[in-house]
Scaffold this motif. Structure first.
Motif, PDB file in Angstrom:
ATOM      1  N   UNK A  19       6.301   1.577  -9.060  1.00 23.47           N
ATOM      2  CA  UNK A  19       5.550   1.868  -7.061  1.00 23.47           C
ATOM      3  C   UNK A  19       5.024   2.237  -7.485  1.00 23.47           C
ATOM      4  N   UNK A  20       3.205   2.437  -7.622  1.00 23.01           N
ATOM      5  CA  UNK A  20       2.527   3.780  -8.201  1.00 23.01           C
ATOM      6  C   UNK A  20       1.078   3.085  -6.665  1.00 23.01           C
ATOM      7  N   UNK A  64       2.299  -6.020 -11.090  1.00 20.73           N
ATOM      8  CA  UNK A  64       0.913  -7.537  -9.531  1.00 20.73           C
ATOM      9  C   UNK A  64       0.487  -5.916  -8.646  1.00 20.73           C
ATOM     10  N   UNK A  65      -0.897  -6.596  -8.495  1.00 20.59           N
ATOM     11  CA  UNK A  65      -1.659  -5.477  -7.788  1.00 20.59           C
ATOM     12  C   UNK A  65      -1.978  -5.903  -6.266  1.00 20.59           C
ATOM     13  N   UNK A  66      -1.830  -4.983  -5.469  1.00 19.64           N
ATOM     14  CA  UNK A  66      -1.381  -5.402  -4.150  1.00 19.64           C
ATOM     15  C   UNK A  66      -2.192  -4.507  -3.282  1.00 19.64           C
ATOM     16  N   UNK A  83       2.766  -2.647  -9.275  1.00 16.29           N
ATOM     17  CA  UNK A  83       4.366  -2.855  -8.911  1.00 16.29           C
ATOM     18  C   UNK A  83       4.709  -3.902  -9.907  1.00 16.29           C
ATOM     19  N   UNK A  84       5.873  -3.071 -10.519  1.00 16.86           N
ATOM     20  CA  UNK A  84       6.388  -4.277 -11.244  1.00 16.86           C
ATOM     21  C   UNK A  84       7.842  -4.429 -10.814  1.00 16.86           C
ATOM     22  N   UNK A  85       9.051  -5.605 -10.690  1.00 17.12           N
ATOM     23  CA  UNK A  85      10.321  -5.710 -10.416  1.00 17.12           C
ATOM     24  C   UNK A  85      10.632  -7.189  -8.858  1.00 17.12           C
ATOM     25  N   UNK A  86      11.716  -6.373  -8.649  1.00 15.33           N
ATOM     26  CA  UNK A  86      11.995  -7.584  -6.892  1.00 15.33           C
ATOM     27  C   UNK A  86      11.366  -6.332  -6.148  1.00 15.33           C
TER      28      UNK A  86
END
Length: 91
Positions: A19-20, A64-66, A83-86
């Motif tokens: 989570x960046x 994902x980019x949010x 982000x990556x992952x659940x």
């Protein structure tokens, strides 16, 4: 990752295993408050997000980019999450 105008860092309270957060150093409250004069900064910001996304995809295979707006936006400063992952469960 850091440029003259953009800073990217690991989220201090991550919601995902990776989570960046990427922000402009100059205050801009939201994506929809950007003005035409902000276009060079937005391009630089997206370039940093792209570089981070490429790195996350190469390491994990996807990301994902949010970004959030108004009531969904906890921090009233323009930012993008890569982000990556659940989502992590919070206890």
């Amino acid at each position: 990752m850091e440029t003259d105008n953009v800073l990217a860092f690991y989220h201090t309270r991550p919601y995902y295993p990776v989570h960046i957060v990427t922000i402009p150093k100059r205050h801009i409250s939201s994506l929809i408050t950007l003005e035409e004069r902000d276009n060079p900064l937005l391009i630089e910001l997206i370039d940093v997000v792209k570089k981070i996304a490429i790195q996350v995809v190469s390491e994990h295979g996807a990301c994902k980019m949010i970004t959030n707006l108004w009531e969904y936006q906890d921090s009233k400063h323009l930012h993008f999450h890569v982000v990556f992952g659940q989502p992590l469960t919070k206890s």
